[in-house]
Write an enzyme that holds these catalytic residues in place. Structure first.
Site, short mmCIF file in Angstrom:
data_model
loop_
_atom_site.label_atom_id
_atom_site.label_comp_id
_atom_site.label_asym_id
_atom_site.label_seq_id
_atom_site.Cartn_x
_atom_site.Cartn_y
_atom_site.Cartn_z
N SER A 175 0.82 -1.20 0.00
CA SER A 175 0.00 0.00 0.00
C SER A 175 0.87 1.27 0.00
O SER A 175 1.78 1.40 -0.82
CB SER A 175 -0.96 -0.04 1.20
OG SER A 175 -1.98 0.90 1.07
N ASP A 208 -8.35 -6.43 -4.97
CA ASP A 208 -8.09 -5.12 -4.34
C ASP A 208 -8.80 -4.03 -5.13
O ASP A 208 -8.78 -4.02 -6.36
CB ASP A 208 -6.58 -4.86 -4.33
CG ASP A 208 -6.21 -3.61 -3.55
OD1 ASP A 208 -7.06 -3.10 -2.80
OD2 ASP A 208 -5.06 -3.16 -3.68
N HIS A 217 -6.18 -6.52 -0.90
CA HIS A 217 -5.09 -5.57 -0.68
C HIS A 217 -3.96 -6.18 0.15
O HIS A 217 -2.78 -5.96 -0.12
CB HIS A 217 -5.65 -4.34 0.02
CG HIS A 217 -4.75 -3.16 0.05
ND1 HIS A 217 -4.36 -2.50 -1.09
CD2 HIS A 217 -4.16 -2.50 1.08
CE1 HIS A 217 -3.57 -1.48 -0.77
NE2 HIS A 217 -3.43 -1.46 0.54
#
Length: 441
Positions: A159, A360, A420
């Site tokens: 991320s 994601d 994610h």
């Protein structure tokens, strides 16, 4: 407390492995410390030495894990929810990365996890400061742990951690060339990374539409909100773009009945929308993206047994206590891309890997592919001509778990059935990817 306090020993972990009805304590060598990277700004790191039956730790790579947020804690979330030797319930993790590498968790930026600042102006406000702070820590780490200076060193990230990892990797490459940091930097892996925020936002609508999570009206609403973000970015109004990014996420939530940005096959709890009403856009983003990394049970673990075990956490420091301040201080940096840094890394010969989860949304694969196709790296045309190669899921032989492409010093992994947080969703596949990137298979 002094500037540096360390603890290193062969420790009995909290978990107990039940083997043939007998309780057997798991043992692992660990080390941790604080580094003062700026006046009053302290960063915490926690190292697990590789625990392999077939190789000594110095014959395996060293991996530094950088969490997202910013404000997400590697020592907490990355460790106990994703890749560390123990899960949050302190049971052994079957697909722990410590099986294949020594793992260094760093609570980064300053104020994250057990890291802390003594002053309100001690927080980082951009990735340049983040990179500068990390270079101070790495210089200290490799000097104190000189047995790792020749071990292949990789930075893995997730991320917003990927955005920071790119900047850190570039500064580390320069520092090694100048001789100020002694380490064997072998590559960086950018997982579901916020490298080109606008590409992510602009593809939310098409991605949700093609997965039947938006109708025509919803697609129009999301695209309109995304265009507003785009205009602010093009006008270099990055703080405004961050606020409009928050608005765009709210539009997505309203039109999808609360789709989870971290895995489109799940839904956010109903109470989240109620909490959103009337909130400042940046505070709302902190709620959305930091809160999930600080669950009540994880916070109780970190501020209870783990804090007691570590024994060096200052009395006035709470794990996660400054996380929202970390997030809000970086607000002006959120929507700035770092694609140019990835180009610089590739052209400098640094090994760069992109890996992304199929499910994601916040950093959807469509958006990642868009910025990759705009790279100026001279090897890109040859990379684009390759067909991807399927990889079996180690947990389900005969079933495809991922696809990948690799050309010279660049690779891309498409991880199926993962959102994610890839190691949480597809642990065995993530571990296999780690081994491939670090050339163990």
């Amino acid at each position: 407390m002094g500037r540096f306090q360390a603890a290193s020993s062969l420790l009995v972990l909290f978990a107990i492995v039940v083997n043939n009805g007998l309780s057997v304590p798991m043992e692992s060598r660990e080390s941790w410390d604080y580094v003062e990277v700026r006046d009053g700004a302290h960063m915490f790191w926690w190292l697990y030495y590789a625990d392999s039956h077939s190789a000594h730790y110095q014959d395996l790579p060293l991996v530094m894990w950088l969490q997202g947020g910013p404000g997400g804690s590697g020592s907490g979330f990355g460790n106990f929810e994703e890749i560390g030797p123990l899960k949050r319930d302190l049971e052994p993790r079957k697909a722990s990365w410590v099986q294949a590498a020594s793992v260094l968790f760093v609570d980064n930026p300053v104020g994250t996890g057990f890291s802390y600042t003594e002053r309100p102006d001690g927080y980082a406000t951009d990735v340049a400061t983040v990179a500068s702070d990390m270079l101070v820590l790495l210089k200290h780490f490799f000097r104190e742990k000189d047995e790792f200076q020749n071990v292949p060193f990789y930075i893995f990230s997730e991320s917003y951690g990927g955005k920071m990892a790119a900047a850190i990797s570039l500064e580390l490459t320069k520092a090694i060339a100048q001789g100020t940091v002694k380490c064997n930097f072998a590559g960086v892996a950018l997982g579901d990374s916020w490298i080109s925020p606008l590409d992510s936002v602009m593809t939310w609508g098409p991605y949700l539409y093609t997965t039947s999570l938006l109708d025509d009206y919803g697609l129009a609403d999301v695209n309109t909100a995304a265009e507003a973000v785009k205009q602010a970015v093009e006008e270099q109004q990055f703080s405004k773009a961050t606020e409009l990014w928050s608005v765009a996420e709210t539009v997505v939530e309203q039109n999808t009945n609360g789709v989870n940005f971290y895995n489109i096959l799940t839904q956010e709890p109903d109470e989240k929308s109620a909490l959103s009403a009337g909130k400042d856009p940046i505070a709302l983003q902190a709620q959305r993206h930091i809160g999930r990394l600080h669950s009540r049970t994880l916070s109780e673990l970190m501020n209870g047994p783990i804090r007691k075990k570590l024994g060096i956490i200052p009395q006035n420091v709470t794990w996660g206590g400054q996380a929202e301040e970390v997030f809000t201080n970086m607000a002006g940096d959120f929507m700035k891309p770092v694609v140019d840094i990835v180009d610089l890394l590739l052209n400098a010969g640094v090994n760069v890997t992109i890996y992304n989860g199929q499910l994601d949304l916040i950093v959807d694969t469509m958006g990642q592919e868009m910025w990759v196709k705009r790279l100026q790296w001279k090897g890109l045309p040859s990379f684009n001509q390759l067909r991807w190669t399927p990889l079996d899921d180690p947990a389900s032989p005969g079933i495809t778990g991922a696809f990948y492409k690799s050309y010279k010093n660049f690779a891309f992994y498409w991880i199926l059935k993962a959102g994610h947080m890839i190691p949480s969703d597809q642990g065995p596949m993530a571990l296999q990817m780690l081994k491939m990137i670090t050339q163990q298979d």
